[in-house]
Design a protein around this motif. Structure first.
Motif, PDB file in Angstrom:
ATOM      1  N   GLU A 225       0.830  -1.208   0.000  1.00  0.00           N
ATOM      2  CA  GLU A 225       0.000   0.000   0.000  1.00  0.00           C
ATOM      3  C   GLU A 225       0.863   1.257   0.000  1.00  0.00           C
ATOM      4  O   GLU A 225       0.546   2.248  -0.671  1.00  0.00           O
ATOM      5  N   ALA A 226       1.978   1.218   0.738  1.00  0.00           N
ATOM      6  CA  ALA A 226       2.889   2.366   0.748  1.00  0.00           C
ATOM      7  C   ALA A 226       3.542   2.548  -0.621  1.00  0.00           C
ATOM      8  O   ALA A 226       3.725   3.683  -1.088  1.00  0.00           O
ATOM      9  N   LEU A 227       3.893   1.449  -1.276  1.00  0.00           N
ATOM     10  CA  LEU A 227       4.450   1.534  -2.627  1.00  0.00           C
ATOM     11  C   LEU A 227       3.445   2.117  -3.598  1.00  0.00           C
ATOM     12  O   LEU A 227       3.788   2.918  -4.472  1.00  0.00           O
ATOM     13  N   LEU A 228       2.178   1.707  -3.455  1.00  0.00           N
ATOM     14  CA  LEU A 228       1.137   2.234  -4.334  1.00  0.00           C
ATOM     15  C   LEU A 228       0.973   3.727  -4.135  1.00  0.00           C
ATOM     16  O   LEU A 228       0.849   4.496  -5.094  1.00  0.00           O
ATOM     17  N   ALA A 229       0.991   4.150  -2.869  1.00  0.00           N
ATOM     18  CA  ALA A 229       0.847   5.581  -2.596  1.00  0.00           C
ATOM     19  C   ALA A 229       2.015   6.372  -3.169  1.00  0.00           C
ATOM     20  O   ALA A 229       1.853   7.504  -3.633  1.00  0.00           O
ATOM     21  N   ALA A 230       3.216   5.750  -3.181  1.00  0.00           N
ATOM     22  CA  ALA A 230       4.406   6.469  -3.636  1.00  0.00           C
ATOM     23  C   ALA A 230       4.559   6.455  -5.147  1.00  0.00           C
ATOM     24  O   ALA A 230       4.949   7.449  -5.750  1.00  0.00           O
ATOM     25  N   SER A 231       4.266   5.299  -5.776  1.00  0.00           N
ATOM     26  CA  SER A 231       4.577   5.197  -7.201  1.00  0.00           C
ATOM     27  C   SER A 231       3.419   4.745  -8.063  1.00  0.00           C
ATOM     28  O   SER A 231       3.380   5.070  -9.244  1.00  0.00           O
ATOM     29  N   GLY A 232       2.481   4.005  -7.506  1.00  0.00           N
ATOM     30  CA  GLY A 232       1.383   3.502  -8.332  1.00  0.00           C
ATOM     31  C   GLY A 232       0.586   4.620  -8.961  1.00  0.00           C
ATOM     32  O   GLY A 232       0.190   4.548 -10.130  1.00  0.00           O
ATOM     33  N   ARG A 233       0.349   5.676  -8.193  1.00  0.00           N
ATOM     34  CA  ARG A 233      -0.411   6.810  -8.719  1.00  0.00           C
ATOM     35  C   ARG A 233       0.318   7.414  -9.911  1.00  0.00           C
ATOM     36  O   ARG A 233      -0.289   7.779 -10.914  1.00  0.00           O
ATOM     37  N   HIS A 234       1.639   7.515  -9.824  1.00  0.00           N
ATOM     38  CA  HIS A 234       2.418   8.061 -10.925  1.00  0.00           C
ATOM     39  C   HIS A 234       2.280   7.205 -12.179  1.00  0.00           C
ATOM     40  O   HIS A 234       2.083   7.722 -13.284  1.00  0.00           O
ATOM     41  N   GLU A 235       2.417   5.891 -12.007  1.00  0.00           N
ATOM     42  CA  GLU A 235       2.385   5.008 -13.167  1.00  0.00           C
ATOM     43  C   GLU A 235       1.003   4.986 -13.821  1.00  0.00           C
ATOM     44  O   GLU A 235       0.896   4.945 -15.046  1.00  0.00           O
ATOM     45  N   LEU A 236      -0.047   5.021 -13.019  1.00  0.00           N
ATOM     46  CA  LEU A 236      -1.393   5.066 -13.592  1.00  0.00           C
ATOM     47  C   LEU A 236      -1.621   6.382 -14.327  1.00  0.00           C
ATOM     48  O   LEU A 236      -2.243   6.412 -15.404  1.00  0.00           O
ATOM     49  N   THR A 237      -1.103   7.473 -13.772  1.00  0.00           N
ATOM     50  CA  THR A 237      -1.210   8.765 -14.455  1.00  0.00           C
ATOM     51  C   THR A 237      -0.457   8.740 -15.779  1.00  0.00           C
ATOM     52  O   THR A 237      -0.956   9.225 -16.806  1.00  0.00           O
ATOM     53  N   LEU A 238       0.741   8.161 -15.762  1.00  0.00           N
ATOM     54  CA  LEU A 238       1.535   8.080 -16.987  1.00  0.00           C
ATOM     55  C   LEU A 238       0.832   7.232 -18.036  1.00  0.00           C
ATOM     56  O   LEU A 238       0.805   7.601 -19.224  1.00  0.00           O
ATOM     57  N   LEU A 239       0.258   6.106 -17.621  1.00  0.00           N
ATOM     58  CA  LEU A 239      -0.458   5.252 -18.571  1.00  0.00           C
ATOM     59  C   LEU A 239      -1.630   6.001 -19.193  1.00  0.00           C
ATOM     60  O   LEU A 239      -1.867   5.933 -20.408  1.00  0.00           O
ATOM     61  N   HIS A 240      -2.373   6.744 -18.379  1.00  0.00           N
ATOM     62  CA  HIS A 240      -3.507   7.524 -18.892  1.00  0.00           C
ATOM     63  C   HIS A 240      -3.025   8.564 -19.904  1.00  0.00           C
ATOM     64  O   HIS A 240      -3.605   8.716 -21.000  1.00  0.00           O
ATOM     65  N   ASP A 241      -1.957   9.296 -19.581  1.00  0.00           N
ATOM     66  CA  ASP A 241      -1.437  10.320 -20.480  1.00  0.00           C
ATOM     67  C   ASP A 241      -0.922   9.705 -21.776  1.00  0.00           C
ATOM     68  O   ASP A 241      -1.094  10.274 -22.864  1.00  0.00           O
ATOM     69  N   TYR A 242      -0.268   8.550 -21.678  1.00  0.00           N
ATOM     70  CA  TYR A 242       0.274   7.878 -22.865  1.00  0.00           C
ATOM     71  C   TYR A 242      -0.849   7.441 -23.803  1.00  0.00           C
ATOM     72  O   TYR A 242      -0.794   7.672 -25.024  1.00  0.00           O
ATOM     73  N   LEU A 243      -1.878   6.798 -23.249  1.00  0.00           N
ATOM     74  CA  LEU A 243      -2.986   6.334 -24.091  1.00  0.00           C
ATOM     75  C   LEU A 243      -3.694   7.510 -24.766  1.00  0.00           C
ATOM     76  O   LEU A 243      -4.075   7.423 -25.945  1.00  0.00           O
ATOM     77  N   ALA A 244      -3.851   8.600 -24.036  1.00  0.00           N
ATOM     78  CA  ALA A 244      -4.481   9.787 -24.628  1.00  0.00           C
ATOM     79  C   ALA A 244      -3.623  10.341 -25.758  1.00  0.00           C
ATOM     80  O   ALA A 244      -4.136  10.739 -26.819  1.00  0.00           O
ATOM     81  N   ALA A 245      -2.302  10.364 -25.558  1.00  0.00           N
ATOM     82  CA  ALA A 245      -1.406  10.880 -26.592  1.00  0.00           C
ATOM     83  C   ALA A 245      -1.409   9.992 -27.828  1.00  0.00           C
ATOM     84  O   ALA A 245      -1.381  10.484 -28.962  1.00  0.00           O
TER      85      ALA A 245
END
Length: 630
Positions: A225-245
């Motif tokens: 859960e701590a890993l998700l709070a630190a990095s999971g949010r970033h990776e999900l944001t990046l995936l969303h931005d990549y798919l949109a691009a």
């Protein structure tokens, strides 16, 4: 709380521990269970039959793996290893480990955090007697408790089984651990599911109780859960931005870059040569750290110029960053049809390289994947066989399923996993080091592959087998020959010394991975030393050498004096691929001729004067114990 006897774990895979059923008979039943497991271990070590009911199935499977890996059962002698104590896992886990250790301060238990290779990163215990015992058995920071080093134990066996695991007393493979009980739980990356490490509770066997497994599993979940709070949010944001691009890009090359993550669309793979990807990503990563959208112009090794639009998805003060890149190339000839040149992604280290031999090999593997033809990748350990298979798979199916099974783990369960993968449809199955299988195991694997080998279903899995170099004279066993018959083609993966020009690309790429993008470069003098090395351990050895360098220097410029002593085994100059192959042939002939140069020259069709000249030119020295007669 009632103590647990050896092997007192409910079921074979539930991960829960249970106390004896009858309080009045608990002590007696514990002694009986302890004696039963000890007797089973003794029988196993003497290769006698072991009754299935005398030891749990996961423990017996681990014993078999430990014996097959030649783990000494009567001693522990570990080498201290480098470990990343400031990485994402350690940063996420340290507050949780510290909090729990405070709660256990007066208990005879140690809380241990390890990385994905079983190397201890952190160990907390308030009990001095237990601490001293753990030091004696090398269960301390910097030492690995992977199964291949220590055999069956709560850390290594949890990593191998990929599930929470408890090991009590005589269930340990090594006799010096019989006084301990341990419960380990794997820690998975919350987004990718990759195992990052394990958290383990270790204490005296007589103090073992039902809370150990539950506590380890709960702690692992908290760390995730701590890993998700630190990095999971970033990776999900990046995936969303990549798919949109990608949706907006049309025919534009699009890449997404984050910590340990690179994604690219098909246009990017077609347009950007492998040798251009590393400098392009290095420049763009630096731009993304600013946190502002920017446009870069990057001159690439191929002669092309890249205009890169960088749009950050996030940028942290600690240097962590990620974002989307849109790339346009100028001053470049139009690319040929897809597949006319290797397009292996550089997301995996040994897929980096543009030398002729490596390129030809990569193209061949790629061609067979597109035809869904099963292949054998033959080559030396560390030459990149498994990584090349992975990279080719991810090139065509970035989100597709890939499974790697090592022949060293062969067992009925391993064979069942092969069958399950074959029945699961599309994806990639890599069977590592099949030439090490015993004859009966090779035959069993051949039978498991048979139903699918002739299938014309385009959805069948792509199966890759890896093996070491074929023995001289083609003396494979009949069972292995039959197994390899299931694969229509064998591709030879060249050793690094045969495409040593790729060291110039591998070094900056591996440094970027090891330093997570920090500003560490290699001086031309140090790079020349690395390129003159024979690299008997191939890319794996190069990676380990750079890892030692990074442990001492994380920024600045690597000088010759920063390189470890093992890099001093040099040729007098950088050999071309053909010269390297000829040098290998001369060394092999000399070994076959017991060092007799005249006989080696005869076997190679050379004159004696020629072989003397080439031995001097290549700087060949025969190992001790081999005569050097002429």
């Amino acid at each position: 709380m009632t103590s647990l006897p050896d092997g007192a774990q409910g079921g074979t895979g539930s991960g829960r521990t249970t106390a004896p059923h009858s309080p009045g008979s608990g002590h007696a039943s514990a002694l009986v269970a302890t004696e039963r497991v000890a007797a089973a271990r003794e029988a196993f070590l003497h290769r006698d039959a072991v009754a299935p009911e005398s030891v749990r199935a996961p423990i017996l499977a681990s014993w078999i793996r430990s014996r097959d890996m030649d783990v000494p059962a009567d001693s522990i002698d570990l080498a201290e290893l480098d470990c990343e104590t400031d990485g994402p896992l350690a940063r996420a886990a340290t507050p949780i480990v510290a909090e729990l250790a405070d709660q256990f301060a007066t208990e005879p238990v140690s809380l241990i955090l390890c990385d994905h290779d079983g190397v201890v990163l952190d160990r907390r215990t308030g009990d001095s007697a237990l601490r001293q015992h753990l030091d004696r058995v090398w269960l301390a920071p910097g030492f690995s408790y992977a199964e291949r080093h220590v055999g069956t134990n709560g850390i290594g066996t949890a990593l191998e089984g990929r599930r929470p695991t408890a090991v009590f007393g005589h269930e340990h493979f090594v006799e010096h651990l019989e006084d301990l009980a341990c419960a380990g739980a794997p820690i998975r990356h919350p987004v990718t599911g990759k195992i990052l490490g394990v958290v383990d509770l270790t204490g005296w066997r007589r103090e073992a109780n039902s809370l150990m497994m539950a506590t380890a599993a709960t702690t692992a979940r908290r760390i995730e859960e701590a890993l998700l709070a630190a990095s999971g949010r970033h990776e999900l944001t990046l995936l969303h931005d990549y798919l949109a691009a990608v949706q907006r890009a049309g025919n534009t090359a699009v890449l997404a870059v984050g910590d340990d993550l690179v994604m690219m669309n098909d246009r990017a793979r077609e347009l950007i040569a492998p040798s251009d990807q590393v400098p392009l990503l290095a420049g763009a990563t630096e731009a993304l750290r600013s946190g502002r959208s920017r446009q870069l112009v990057v001159d690439l090794p191929s002669g092309a110029t890249a205009r890169v639009q960088c749009r950050p998805s996030w940028a942290e003060s600690d240097g962590s960053s990620g974002g989307v890149l849109q790339v346009t190339l100028t001053h470049r000839e139009a690319p040929g049809p897809r597949g006319s040149h290797p397009t292996i992604t550089t997301a995996l280290p040994t897929a980096v390289g543009s030398g002729a031999l490596w390129t030809k090999c990569a193209q061949s593997v790629d061609r067979h994947l597109r035809k869904n033809e099963w292949v054998v990748l033959e080559g030396e350990p560390g030459s990149g066989r498994t990584t090349l298979a992975r990279a080719t798979h991810h090139l065509h199916s970035p989100a597709g399923h890939v499974r790697v099974l090592d022949a060293a783990d062969f067992s009925p369960r391993w064979l069942a996993e092969v069958t399950d993968e074959l029945a699961g449809g599309s994806g990639t199955l890599v069977l590592r080091e099949v030439d090490t299988l015993p004859p009966a195991a090779a035959t069993a694997l051949t039978e498991a592959l048979e139903p699918q080998r002739e299938s014309t279903d385009h959805e069948r899995p792509w199966v890759v087998a890896t093996r070491g170099p074929a023995p001289d004279g083609g003396t494979d066993s009949p069972e292995l020959t039959a197994l390899l018959g299931a694969f229509p083609r064998t591709i030879e993966v060249p050793p690094l010394r045969h495409h040593v020009e790729d060291v110039a690309e591998l070094v900056p790429y591996l440094l970027a991975r090891l330093t997570r993008g920090a500003d560490l470069t290699c001086s031309p003098e140090a790079l020349r030393v690395l390129m003159r090395n024979r690299w008997p351990g191939n890319v794996d050895q190069l990676y380990q050498v750079l890892r030692k360098v990074v442990a001492r220097r994380r920024t600045g410029v690597i000088r010759v004096e920063d390189l470890p002593p093992e890099t001093r085994a040099l040729t007098r100059r950088v050999l071309t691929p053909l010269e390297s192959i000829e040098c290998d042939a001369i060394v092999d002939a000399l070994l076959d001729a017991d060092g007799n140069k005249a006989e080696a020259a005869r076997r190679l069709g050379m004159s004696r004067a020629t072989i003397y000249r080439k031995i001097r030119g290549y700087g060949i020295a025969m190992p001790e114990g081999v005569s050097a007669s002429g």
